[in-house]
Design a protein around this motif. Structure first.
Motif, PDB file in Angstrom:
ATOM      1  N   THR A 134       0.846  -1.196   0.000  1.00 47.74           N
ATOM      2  CA  THR A 134       0.000   0.000   0.000  1.00 47.74           C
ATOM      3  C   THR A 134       0.877   1.240   0.000  1.00 47.74           C
ATOM      4  OG1 THR A 134      -1.794  -1.134   1.185  1.00 47.74           O
ATOM      5  CG2 THR A 134      -1.813   1.274   1.225  1.00 47.74           C
ATOM      6  N   LEU A 135       1.746   1.358   0.987  1.00 49.02           N
ATOM      7  CA  LEU A 135       2.685   2.474   1.034  1.00 49.02           C
ATOM      8  C   LEU A 135       3.991   2.141   0.329  1.00 49.02           C
ATOM      9  CD1 LEU A 135       2.155   3.659   4.727  1.00 49.02           C
ATOM     10  CD2 LEU A 135       1.266   4.720   2.648  1.00 49.02           C
ATOM     11  N   ILE A 136       4.321   0.863   0.293  1.00 45.54           N
ATOM     12  CA  ILE A 136       5.528   0.429  -0.417  1.00 45.54           C
ATOM     13  C   ILE A 136       5.164  -0.636  -1.448  1.00 45.54           C
ATOM     14  CG2 ILE A 136       7.082   0.988   1.479  1.00 45.54           C
ATOM     15  CD1 ILE A 136       7.162  -1.990   2.173  1.00 45.54           C
ATOM     16  N   ALA A 152       5.547   6.856  -4.664  1.00 46.68           N
ATOM     17  CA  ALA A 152       5.542   8.318  -4.646  1.00 46.68           C
ATOM     18  C   ALA A 152       4.149   8.843  -4.320  1.00 46.68           C
ATOM     19  CB  ALA A 152       6.014   8.852  -5.996  1.00 46.68           C
ATOM     20  N   ASP A 153       3.112   8.197  -4.866  1.00 46.66           N
ATOM     21  CA  ASP A 153       1.741   8.637  -4.613  1.00 46.66           C
ATOM     22  C   ASP A 153       1.343   8.442  -3.156  1.00 46.66           C
ATOM     23  OD1 ASP A 153       1.232   9.431  -7.258  1.00 46.66           O
ATOM     24  OD2 ASP A 153       0.738   7.392  -7.853  1.00 46.66           O
ATOM     25  N   ALA A 154       1.906   7.421  -2.514  1.00 45.14           N
ATOM     26  CA  ALA A 154       1.621   7.201  -1.106  1.00 45.14           C
ATOM     27  C   ALA A 154       2.190   8.331  -0.253  1.00 45.14           C
ATOM     28  CB  ALA A 154       2.204   5.864  -0.659  1.00 45.14           C
ATOM     29  N   HIS A 207       5.038   3.420  -8.563  1.00 43.34           N
ATOM     30  CA  HIS A 207       6.303   3.253  -7.873  1.00 43.34           C
ATOM     31  C   HIS A 207       7.371   4.112  -8.536  1.00 43.34           C
ATOM     32  CE1 HIS A 207      10.150   0.863  -7.134  1.00 43.34           C
ATOM     33  NE2 HIS A 207       9.839   1.373  -5.987  1.00 43.34           N
ATOM     34  N   GLU A 208       8.137   4.790  -7.724  1.00 47.04           N
ATOM     35  CA  GLU A 208       9.236   5.620  -8.230  1.00 47.04           C
ATOM     36  C   GLU A 208      10.439   5.394  -7.342  1.00 47.04           C
ATOM     37  OE1 GLU A 208      10.239  10.358  -8.388  1.00 47.04           O
ATOM     38  OE2 GLU A 208       8.265   9.725  -9.063  1.00 47.04           O
TER      39      GLU A 208
END
Length: 234
Positions: free
Chosen positions: A22-24, A101-103, A228-229
């Motif tokens: 979710t965050l990663i 990055a969006d997280a 993901h970035e």
């Protein structure tokens, strides 16, 4: 990390985030097992056992007690200082490159609004707490590890923050904090977190697994596609 209980002029929202996938863009516990194997603290047999147990996670049938017993074996008898140093290296090498990055942007959006950000994870606190701190979360709920005289025993304590256990722990956390929330947001990728998402006012399915995606569509929940970035926090 606990949010102070000072008077708040207007009621904040509570924003609850799952961690893994979710965050990663990875599962932190799996990355940790790979990391300690690289450090020659775990064997190939340990990795195989971890992967076998993890295979039941997707369909919601994982035995979390058994999983935690297996994954904590390599750090039994380790002192907390050594563990903290290992985790710091692990986060630098394995976790920072995996952040969505969006997280990060979404957490910052909540913080700018004055919301309280709470990370709730079915992973051990030794990993979740420093990761959540790096992200600027106000507090953390994770699986608690037993320590005796600063030594890791390999056992867990309290309610495991997994499936319905996340809701139990979240409600206890809310009861323990003198904050009146205006409402709540919840973010997760996994059908295992359906109880948590059902418990918040505004659920969001983030890069959802097939079961959660179907449920989210049927319930007309917002589905978010987070990208993901690499090296976003480097």
């Amino acid at each position: 990390m606990t949010h102070t209980n000072q008077a708040i002029s207007s009621k904040p929202y509570l924003a609850v985030f799952d961690l893994d996938e979710t965050l990663i863009a990875a599962d932190s516990a799996c990355l940790w097992s790979e990391f300690i194997a690289e450090k020659e603290l775990a064997s190939d047999t340990h990795l195989a056992e971890e992967r076998e147990l993890m295979s039941a996670y997707a369909n919601g049938t994982m035995d979390m007690d058994r999983y935690m017993q297996a994954t904590l074996k390599p750090i039994i008898g380790m002192d907390s200082k050594t563990l903290t140093q290992l985790v710091a290296e692990f986060i630098e090498r394995k976790i920072k490159p995996a952040f969505y990055a969006d997280a990060i942007s979404r957490i910052q959006w909540h913080k700018q609004r004055g919301d309280i950000v709470l990370v709730i994870s079915a992973t051990g606190e030794h990993l979740v707490k420093p990761i959540a701190k790096l992200l600027g979360a106000d507090d953390v709920i994770a699986i608690n590890l037993e320590q005796i005289n600063g030594i890791i025993t390999g056992r867990t304590t309290g309610t495991l923050s997994y499936q319905q256990g996340k809701v139990t722990r979240m409600k206890a956390w809310i009861d323990d904090h003198d904050i009146q929330f205006k409402g709540s947001y919840g973010y997760s990728d996994s059908i295992n977190d359906l109880p948590m998402l059902d418990a918040v006012d505004r659920p969001f399915a983030v890069n959802p697994d097939p079961a959660l995606a179907l449920h989210a569509q049927m319930q007309d929940w917002t589905i978010m596609d987070w990208r993901h970035e690499n090296n976003i926090l480097r």
